[in-house]
Design a protein around this motif. Structure first.
Motif, PDB file in Angstrom:
ATOM      1  N   PRO A 255      37.638  75.011 -56.185  1.00 22.20           N
ATOM      2  CA  PRO A 255      38.414  73.796 -56.432  1.00 22.20           C
ATOM      3  C   PRO A 255      39.456  73.961 -57.527  1.00 22.20           C
ATOM      4  CG  PRO A 255      36.175  73.561 -57.266  1.00 22.20           C
ATOM      5  CD  PRO A 255      36.195  74.797 -56.435  1.00 22.20           C
ATOM      6  N   ALA A 256      39.217  74.874 -58.477  1.00 20.23           N
ATOM      7  CA  ALA A 256      40.235  75.132 -59.507  1.00 20.23           C
ATOM      8  C   ALA A 256      41.505  75.687 -58.872  1.00 20.23           C
ATOM      9  CB  ALA A 256      39.689  76.099 -60.551  1.00 20.23           C
ATOM     10  N   GLU A 257      41.347  76.509 -57.830  1.00 18.47           N
ATOM     11  CA  GLU A 257      42.510  77.032 -57.097  1.00 18.47           C
ATOM     12  C   GLU A 257      43.235  75.910 -56.353  1.00 18.47           C
ATOM     13  OE1 GLU A 257      43.587  80.059 -57.403  1.00 18.47           O
ATOM     14  OE2 GLU A 257      42.113  81.592 -56.950  1.00 18.47           O
ATOM     15  N   ALA A 258      42.454  75.026 -55.724  1.00 17.99           N
ATOM     16  CA  ALA A 258      43.074  73.918 -54.985  1.00 17.99           C
ATOM     17  C   ALA A 258      43.838  72.992 -55.929  1.00 17.99           C
ATOM     18  CB  ALA A 258      41.998  73.142 -54.227  1.00 17.99           C
ATOM     19  N   LEU A 259      43.252  72.680 -57.085  1.00 18.99           N
ATOM     20  CA  LEU A 259      43.939  71.830 -58.062  1.00 18.99           C
ATOM     21  C   LEU A 259      45.200  72.502 -58.588  1.00 18.99           C
ATOM     22  CD1 LEU A 259      40.911  70.474 -60.146  1.00 18.99           C
ATOM     23  CD2 LEU A 259      42.269  69.218 -58.456  1.00 18.99           C
ATOM     24  N   THR A 260      45.148  73.817 -58.754  1.00 18.22           N
ATOM     25  CA  THR A 260      46.326  74.562 -59.206  1.00 18.22           C
ATOM     26  C   THR A 260      47.459  74.428 -58.201  1.00 18.22           C
ATOM     27  OG1 THR A 260      45.000  76.152 -60.467  1.00 18.22           O
ATOM     28  CG2 THR A 260      47.187  76.861 -59.781  1.00 18.22           C
ATOM     29  N   ALA A 261      47.131  74.518 -56.926  1.00 17.29           N
ATOM     30  CA  ALA A 261      48.154  74.361 -55.887  1.00 17.29           C
ATOM     31  C   ALA A 261      48.802  72.986 -55.971  1.00 17.29           C
ATOM     32  CB  ALA A 261      47.522  74.576 -54.505  1.00 17.29           C
ATOM     33  N   LEU A 262      47.998  71.957 -56.225  1.00 17.67           N
ATOM     34  CA  LEU A 262      48.544  70.597 -56.344  1.00 17.67           C
ATOM     35  C   LEU A 262      49.428  70.456 -57.585  1.00 17.67           C
ATOM     36  CD1 LEU A 262      45.368  68.537 -55.387  1.00 17.67           C
ATOM     37  CD2 LEU A 262      47.455  68.807 -54.013  1.00 17.67           C
TER      38      LEU A 262
ATOM     39  N   GLN B 142      50.359  85.515 -54.435  1.00 19.39           N
ATOM     40  CA  GLN B 142      49.186  84.658 -54.504  1.00 19.39           C
ATOM     41  C   GLN B 142      48.063  85.304 -53.701  1.00 19.39           C
ATOM     42  OE1 GLN B 142      51.057  81.201 -52.892  1.00 19.39           O
ATOM     43  NE2 GLN B 142      51.667  80.407 -54.893  1.00 19.39           N
ATOM     44  N   SER B 143      46.869  85.264 -54.269  1.00 19.71           N
ATOM     45  CA  SER B 143      45.736  85.949 -53.650  1.00 19.71           C
ATOM     46  C   SER B 143      45.260  85.209 -52.404  1.00 19.71           C
ATOM     47  CB  SER B 143      44.587  86.047 -54.649  1.00 19.71           C
ATOM     48  OG  SER B 143      43.941  84.793 -54.769  1.00 19.71           O
ATOM     49  N   PRO B 144      44.493  85.901 -51.535  1.00 20.32           N
ATOM     50  CA  PRO B 144      43.897  85.223 -50.373  1.00 20.32           C
ATOM     51  C   PRO B 144      42.969  84.084 -50.794  1.00 20.32           C
ATOM     52  CG  PRO B 144      43.820  87.602 -50.094  1.00 20.32           C
ATOM     53  CD  PRO B 144      44.279  87.352 -51.498  1.00 20.32           C
ATOM     54  N   VAL B 145      42.305  84.223 -51.940  1.00 20.64           N
ATOM     55  CA  VAL B 145      41.427  83.163 -52.426  1.00 20.64           C
ATOM     56  C   VAL B 145      42.232  81.904 -52.716  1.00 20.64           C
ATOM     57  CG1 VAL B 145      39.831  82.495 -54.266  1.00 20.64           C
ATOM     58  CG2 VAL B 145      39.803  84.828 -53.399  1.00 20.64           C
ATOM     59  N   TYR B 146      43.372  82.085 -53.378  1.00 24.50           N
ATOM     60  CA  TYR B 146      44.244  80.946 -53.672  1.00 24.50           C
ATOM     61  C   TYR B 146      44.756  80.307 -52.382  1.00 24.50           C
ATOM     62  CZ  TYR B 146      48.315  78.372 -55.433  1.00 24.50           C
ATOM     63  OH  TYR B 146      49.241  77.396 -55.716  1.00 24.50           O
ATOM     64  N   MET B 147      45.219  81.136 -51.457  1.00 20.68           N
ATOM     65  CA  MET B 147      45.792  80.613 -50.217  1.00 20.68           C
ATOM     66  C   MET B 147      44.741  79.861 -49.392  1.00 20.68           C
ATOM     67  SD  MET B 147      48.883  81.343 -50.560  1.00 20.68           S
ATOM     68  CE  MET B 147      49.454  80.823 -48.939  1.00 20.68           C
ATOM     69  N   ALA B 148      43.501  80.368 -49.377  1.00 18.11           N
ATOM     70  CA  ALA B 148      42.439  79.714 -48.609  1.00 18.11           C
ATOM     71  C   ALA B 148      42.132  78.331 -49.175  1.00 18.11           C
ATOM     72  CB  ALA B 148      41.186  80.585 -48.610  1.00 18.11           C
ATOM     73  N   ASN B 149      42.061  78.239 -50.497  1.00 18.04           N
ATOM     74  CA  ASN B 149      41.736  76.955 -51.114  1.00 18.04           C
ATOM     75  C   ASN B 149      42.914  75.989 -51.120  1.00 18.04           C
ATOM     76  OD1 ASN B 149      38.854  77.048 -52.330  1.00 18.04           O
ATOM     77  ND2 ASN B 149      39.721  79.052 -52.788  1.00 18.04           N
ATOM     78  N   LYS B 150      44.098  76.512 -50.978  1.00 16.42           N
ATOM     79  CA  LYS B 150      45.291  75.668 -50.871  1.00 16.42           C
ATOM     80  C   LYS B 150      45.264  74.855 -49.570  1.00 16.42           C
ATOM     81  CE  LYS B 150      50.352  76.112 -51.091  1.00 16.42           C
ATOM     82  NZ  LYS B 150      51.488  77.078 -51.200  1.00 16.42           N
ATOM     83  N   LEU B 151      44.534  75.345 -48.569  1.00 19.27           N
ATOM     84  CA  LEU B 151      44.522  74.699 -47.260  1.00 19.27           C
ATOM     85  C   LEU B 151      43.960  73.281 -47.303  1.00 19.27           C
ATOM     86  CD1 LEU B 151      43.314  77.684 -45.012  1.00 19.27           C
ATOM     87  CD2 LEU B 151      45.644  76.768 -45.232  1.00 19.27           C
ATOM     88  N   TYR B 152      42.995  73.029 -48.207  1.00 18.64           N
ATOM     89  CA  TYR B 152      42.412  71.689 -48.251  1.00 18.64           C
ATOM     90  C   TYR B 152      42.912  70.882 -49.456  1.00 18.64           C
ATOM     91  CZ  TYR B 152      39.133  73.792 -51.615  1.00 18.64           C
ATOM     92  OH  TYR B 152      38.578  74.437 -52.682  1.00 18.64           O
TER      93      TYR B 152
ATOM     94  N   MET C 293      30.097  63.542 -58.356  1.00 17.58           N
ATOM     95  CA  MET C 293      30.141  64.985 -58.095  1.00 17.58           C
ATOM     96  C   MET C 293      30.177  65.224 -56.596  1.00 17.58           C
ATOM     97  SD  MET C 293      27.511  67.916 -59.454  1.00 17.58           S
ATOM     98  CE  MET C 293      27.467  69.564 -58.707  1.00 17.58           C
ATOM     99  N   THR C 294      31.046  66.143 -56.169  1.00 18.35           N
ATOM    100  CA  THR C 294      31.132  66.441 -54.741  1.00 18.35           C
ATOM    101  C   THR C 294      31.558  67.878 -54.523  1.00 18.35           C
ATOM    102  OG1 THR C 294      31.969  65.589 -52.630  1.00 18.35           O
ATOM    103  CG2 THR C 294      33.571  65.820 -54.404  1.00 18.35           C
ATOM    104  N   ASP C 295      31.317  68.371 -53.320  1.00 17.67           N
ATOM    105  CA  ASP C 295      31.771  69.685 -52.887  1.00 17.67           C
ATOM    106  C   ASP C 295      33.101  69.491 -52.167  1.00 17.67           C
ATOM    107  OD1 ASP C 295      32.272  72.096 -51.601  1.00 17.67           O
ATOM    108  OD2 ASP C 295      30.201  72.399 -50.957  1.00 17.67           O
ATOM    109  N   PRO C 296      34.205  70.041 -52.683  1.00 18.75           N
ATOM    110  CA  PRO C 296      35.503  69.798 -52.038  1.00 18.75           C
ATOM    111  C   PRO C 296      35.577  70.341 -50.620  1.00 18.75           C
ATOM    112  CG  PRO C 296      35.687  71.544 -53.674  1.00 18.75           C
ATOM    113  CD  PRO C 296      34.335  70.918 -53.858  1.00 18.75           C
ATOM    114  N   LEU C 297      34.783  71.368 -50.323  1.00 21.95           N
ATOM    115  CA  LEU C 297      34.797  71.913 -48.970  1.00 21.95           C
ATOM    116  C   LEU C 297      34.244  70.917 -47.960  1.00 21.95           C
ATOM    117  CD1 LEU C 297      33.642  75.581 -49.671  1.00 21.95           C
ATOM    118  CD2 LEU C 297      35.969  74.741 -49.321  1.00 21.95           C
ATOM    119  N   SER C 298      33.394  70.001 -48.427  1.00 20.94           N
ATOM    120  CA  SER C 298      32.840  68.998 -47.527  1.00 20.94           C
ATOM    121  C   SER C 298      33.889  67.973 -47.118  1.00 20.94           C
ATOM    122  CB  SER C 298      31.658  68.286 -48.188  1.00 20.94           C
ATOM    123  OG  SER C 298      32.096  67.481 -49.277  1.00 20.94           O
ATOM    124  N   LEU C 299      35.014  67.936 -47.835  1.00 22.36           N
ATOM    125  CA  LEU C 299      36.090  67.015 -47.467  1.00 22.36           C
ATOM    126  C   LEU C 299      36.817  67.507 -46.222  1.00 22.36           C
ATOM    127  CD1 LEU C 299      37.582  66.322 -51.018  1.00 22.36           C
ATOM    128  CD2 LEU C 299      35.887  64.982 -49.759  1.00 22.36           C
TER     129      LEU C 299
END
Length: 372
Positions: A112-119, A79-89, A34-40
């Motif tokens: 992280p669900a937004e980041a995975l969606t971007a991938l 795409q929402s700002p939330v999606y775009m922000a999480n797409k960055l990492y 388990m990890t926090d994706p923001l810590s990456l």
């Protein structure tokens, strides 16, 4: 199977759900982390997001943010700002998944669900992906995610999720994961003895015991509630107040109530399960995870003022299904708590509703789904 659980520290509920799943998977021999994706990105980023979230809850800004999210989510053309922000990492998250050989990724938080969606939309991720909802509503921006499975807290929320744009065949109403300690129960007398020892309280074993939980961040008007309990019960009640990580709240309450032997002021504690076993009634803001833990534990619940947004929906859901009583009025909260202590039939109806509607078996069902 090698599984990665992703959560973020904006409230402890998301982390608690992730830890519950981690505990169960490890007990069943599944390789997981388990990890926090923001810590990456950088560890301060995760703390910054948590601090911003805390600020918004205390300045009544979260209600506005939540409503903005609902508005955007009803008809996404951009795409929402939330999606775009999480797409960055997203790329760093992808590298972490691939480098560590994870074939399954479970999110207990929207970010992280937004980041995975971007991938996935970029055609870069072929791993199995899961979003575990931790509130009793389809929160804003969920509809713009695109994962393989969505774990829904209750079957009565499926239609709401479909109306919000999620695909029915991806929805599985398994409940919210809770740790083993909340799926088990210690006899009340034994739990009270253990609490007295653990917190050096010297509490009266025969009094009414009230547990007041303000959430990990210490939200709510706890002083008014304690005053009302003292006014109505005097020495006939033991109050265990959990202030969470809010040291300022604990200091303020200690200044007013420190002289009372039956008011026990605690900071963040990992003994919530034991405290629930010991109490007659739990006063808590309607966080999705903490409410589920109490309902699975089968503890009578009085829901106090919510953080506007998803917690409002949680309170409505629990109250409607008879799993809790919800009120914004402190006097009414205490009146109902005393009734739950004195009216066996009323208390039993609430506990029966909890057994009917709160699923303590979510971890097992999720693992079975992932093994298909």
């Amino acid at each position: 199977m090698k599984l990665l659980i992703l959560s973020c520290s904006t409230g402890e509920g998301h982390n608690s759900a992730g830890k519950a799943l981690l505990e169960y998977l490890e007990e069943n021999g599944v390789a997981c982390e388990m990890t926090d994706p923001l810590s990456l990105v950088t560890s301060p980023v995760s703390q910054m997001v948590s601090d911003v979230y805390l600020f918004s809850t205390r300045r009544n800004l979260f209600k506005t943010v939540y409503r903005m999210g609902e508005t955007v989510s009803t008809g996404l053309s951009l795409q929402s700002p939330v999606y775009m922000a999480n797409k960055l990492y997203a790329k760093r998250l992808y590298d972490y998944i691939v480098d560590n050989g994870f074939d399954t990724v479970v999110c207990t938080h929207l970010f992280p669900a937004e980041a995975l969606t971007a991938l996935k939309r970029a055609g870069r991720l072929d791993r199995k992906t899961v979003f575990v909802m931790t509130d009793y509503t389809c929160i804003p921006f969920t509809r713009e995610t695109d994962l393989d499975y969505y774990i829904v807290p209750h079957e009565h929320l499926v239609e709401e999720c479909v109306q919000k744009g999620l695909r029915r065949e991806r929805l599985f109403p398994f409940g919210i994961p809770v740790r083993r300690a909340f799926r088990e129960r210690i006899a009340k007398r034994e739990a009270r003895v253990a609490c007295a020892a653990a917190f050096d309280s010297g509490a009266d074993m025969t009094a009414k015991w009230f547990l007041v939980a303000s959430g990990s961040m210490g939200f709510g008007s706890s002083a008014d509630l304690i005053r009302e309990i003292l006014s109505r019960c005097g020495k006939g009640a033991e109050v265990f107040m959990v202030c969470g990580n809010n040291a300022k709240l604990q200091t303020v309450l200690k200044a007013e109530f420190g002289r009372f032997d039956n008011i026990h002021l605690l900071g963040f504690t990992d003994r919530m399960s034991l405290l629930m076993d010991a109490c007659d009634v739990l006063f808590t803001k309607p966080g999705g995870l903490s409410s589920t833990e109490a309902a699975v534990k089968n503890i009578p619940i009085v829901h106090t003022a919510p953080i506007p947004g998803c917690e409002t929906r949680n309170a409505e859901f629990f109250h409607y299904h008879g799993m809790s009583y919800s009120s914004l009025e402190v006097k009414q909260q205490v009146t109902v708590a005393l009734r739950l202590c004195n009216d066996d039939a009323y208390r039993q109806r609430m506990c029966d509703s909890q057994r009917t509607n709160a699923n303590g078996d979510a971890c097992r069902r999720i693992l079975e789904l992932l093994r298909r």
